[in-house]
Design an enzyme around this catalytic site. Structure first.
Site, short mmCIF file in Angstrom:
data_model
loop_
_atom_site.label_atom_id
_atom_site.label_comp_id
_atom_site.label_asym_id
_atom_site.label_seq_id
_atom_site.Cartn_x
_atom_site.Cartn_y
_atom_site.Cartn_z
N ASP A 139 0.83 -1.20 0.00
CA ASP A 139 0.00 0.00 0.00
C ASP A 139 0.87 1.25 0.00
O ASP A 139 1.85 1.34 0.76
CB ASP A 139 -0.89 0.04 1.24
CG ASP A 139 -1.83 -1.14 1.34
OD1 ASP A 139 -1.34 -2.28 1.34
OD2 ASP A 139 -3.04 -0.92 1.45
N ASP A 141 -0.54 -2.76 -4.46
CA ASP A 141 -1.72 -2.78 -3.60
C ASP A 141 -2.39 -1.42 -3.70
O ASP A 141 -2.21 -0.71 -4.68
CB ASP A 141 -1.33 -3.15 -2.16
CG ASP A 141 -2.45 -3.88 -1.42
OD1 ASP A 141 -3.55 -3.30 -1.28
OD2 ASP A 141 -2.24 -5.01 -0.97
N ASP A 142 -3.18 -1.04 -2.68
CA ASP A 142 -3.88 0.23 -2.75
C ASP A 142 -2.91 1.39 -2.89
O ASP A 142 -1.90 1.46 -2.19
CB ASP A 142 -4.73 0.45 -1.49
CG ASP A 142 -5.91 -0.50 -1.40
OD1 ASP A 142 -6.35 -1.02 -2.44
OD2 ASP A 142 -6.40 -0.73 -0.28
N HIS A 155 -3.97 -1.49 -6.80
CA HIS A 155 -5.37 -1.87 -6.60
C HIS A 155 -6.32 -0.68 -6.64
O HIS A 155 -7.51 -0.85 -6.44
CB HIS A 155 -5.53 -2.60 -5.26
CG HIS A 155 -4.85 -3.93 -5.22
ND1 HIS A 155 -4.83 -4.73 -4.10
CD2 HIS A 155 -4.15 -4.62 -6.17
CE1 HIS A 155 -4.16 -5.84 -4.35
NE2 HIS A 155 -3.73 -5.78 -5.60
N ARG A 167 -12.70 2.92 -5.02
CA ARG A 167 -13.27 1.82 -4.24
C ARG A 167 -13.62 2.27 -2.82
O ARG A 167 -12.86 3.02 -2.20
CB ARG A 167 -12.26 0.68 -4.17
CG ARG A 167 -12.72 -0.60 -3.50
CD ARG A 167 -11.57 -1.60 -3.52
NE ARG A 167 -11.98 -2.94 -3.10
CZ ARG A 167 -11.14 -3.96 -2.89
NH1 ARG A 167 -9.84 -3.78 -3.07
NH2 ARG A 167 -11.58 -5.14 -2.50
N LYS A 203 -14.59 0.08 0.63
CA LYS A 203 -14.72 -1.29 1.13
C LYS A 203 -14.86 -1.26 2.65
O LYS A 203 -14.06 -0.66 3.36
CB LYS A 203 -13.52 -2.14 0.71
CG LYS A 203 -12.14 -1.55 1.00
CD LYS A 203 -11.03 -2.45 0.48
CE LYS A 203 -9.64 -1.83 0.69
NZ LYS A 203 -8.54 -2.69 0.24
#
Length: 347
Positions: free
Chosen positions: A177, A197-198, A219, A250, A252
């Site tokens: 991340d 990743d993010d 991501h 996103r 989540k």
């Protein structure tokens, strides 16, 4: 004599000296951080040790060279900086986390223990023009004590895109991340992130702005994952460019979470291309994807406004997916400035 004594007492009370401290090794840190100007020169931090700067109020830090870290399997972090009203000037220099030593395709989920996060930022003020390469896993953890501007940064974990002898067919870098954020009054802007990743993950907090950044290969930009008993509010994601990520934008929330709220999330003027899975995904079933959603996180005020958000997804991807628990997504949402093309309609 009396005047001199008073000056010494005043200096002691302030807790900082108007001097310049220079750091060439860990042994220099304790003396250097007593000064309000700190020059950080190039050196290698010994394996299994951390560079920790607990700075006096109002300190200016100047990086004059690159910092690398010896390789050892341990939890880290590798670098921590704390203080109030700090100006941290990276001057384009880098922190090198030695990622290839650790990367095994498992990140923090298994394999060797990795320093995570690599960089812990606990200052208010300005943190600018710093480059981080080859983070073992998560890059930045941000928990500023007051308003902080992070600007003109580079995160480059692109070496982790390829598989290695320990990762099988998977990318060697994992759980990398860019920014893990649990804070208030933060701006991150004009930065470039290449990771697995993010690009951004906001876990809790308020009054957070993420603008003018470019995210490659990860991501996407995420609000969440949101856990138990936390609040996320007043978030602005604007003017970012998202390239070849799994997702573009996103939200989540964890399926098992209760007592949490997410509100007033604004997306404006973001552009995404080459998206592999979802253009926009709002999912309350995390860690599953579009599984059975929980209803313990109340989500309201998710808006795509002001300037068009233009997202292009690949042929096998979905344009938009929304998966809310019963009664958990509430209020009026304005999506007038969301334009998604390519792929399939989603769910």
């Amino acid at each position: 004599m009396l005047r001199a004594s008073l000056v010494l007492i005043a200096s002691s009370a302030l807790g900082a000296l108007a001097c310049t401290g220079t750091i060439n090794s860990l042994s220099d840190v304790a003396a250097a951080v007593k000064c309000t100007t700190v020059n950080l020169n190039s050196f290698t931090v010994p394996a299994g040790q951390a560079l920790t700067l607990n700075l006096a109020t109002g300190t200016t830090v100047n990086m004059n060279g690159d910092i690398s870290f010896g390789n050892k399997s341990w939890a880290g972090p590798l670098f921590t900086v704390s203080g109030t009203s700090i100006t941290f000037n990276g001057n384009g220099h880098k922190f090198d986390g030695g990622g290839p030593f650790y990367w095994d395709g498992q990140g923090v989920n298994g394999g060797v223990t990795k320093p995570a996060p690599m960089m812990k930022i606990k200052i208010s003020g300005t943190y600018k023009n710093v480059k981080v390469v080859n983070a073992p896993a998560r890059v930045y953890s941000v928990s500023n004590p007051a308003a902080l501007l992070m600007t003109d940064l580079v995160i480059d974990n692109s070496q982790g895109d390829k598989a290695n002898s320990k990762s099988g067919s998977k990318s060697a870098g994992h759980n990398t991340d860019g920014f893990d954020v649990s804070t208030t009054n933060l701006i991150i802007q004009n930065s470039v992130i290449r990771n697995q990743d993010d690009c951004l993950a906001i876990n809790k907090g308020s009054n957070i702005i993420f603008r003018g950044n470019t995210c490659y290969g990860g991501h996407g930009i995420s609000v969440g994952s949101v856990s138990e008993g936390v609040s996320v509010s007043n978030i602005v994601i604007s003017g970012n460019t998202i390239i070849d990520n799994d997702n573009a934008l996103r939200i989540k929330t964890k399926a098992a979470a209760t007592g949490s709220t997410v509100s007033n999330i604004t997306f404006s003027g973001n552009t995404a291309t080459g998206i592999k899975k979802y253009g926009v995904i709002i999912d309350q079933s995390y860690p599953d994807t579009l599984g059975t959603p929980g209803k313990g996180v109340k989500l309201s005020g998710v808006n795509f406004v002001t300037t068009a958000n233009k997202i292009s997804v690949n042929s096998g991807a979905k344009r938009v997916a929304v998966n809310c628990g019963s009664g958990a997504c509430t209020g009026t949402w304005n999506w007038s400035q969301l334009k998604v093309s390519g792929g399939a309609a989603g769910e």
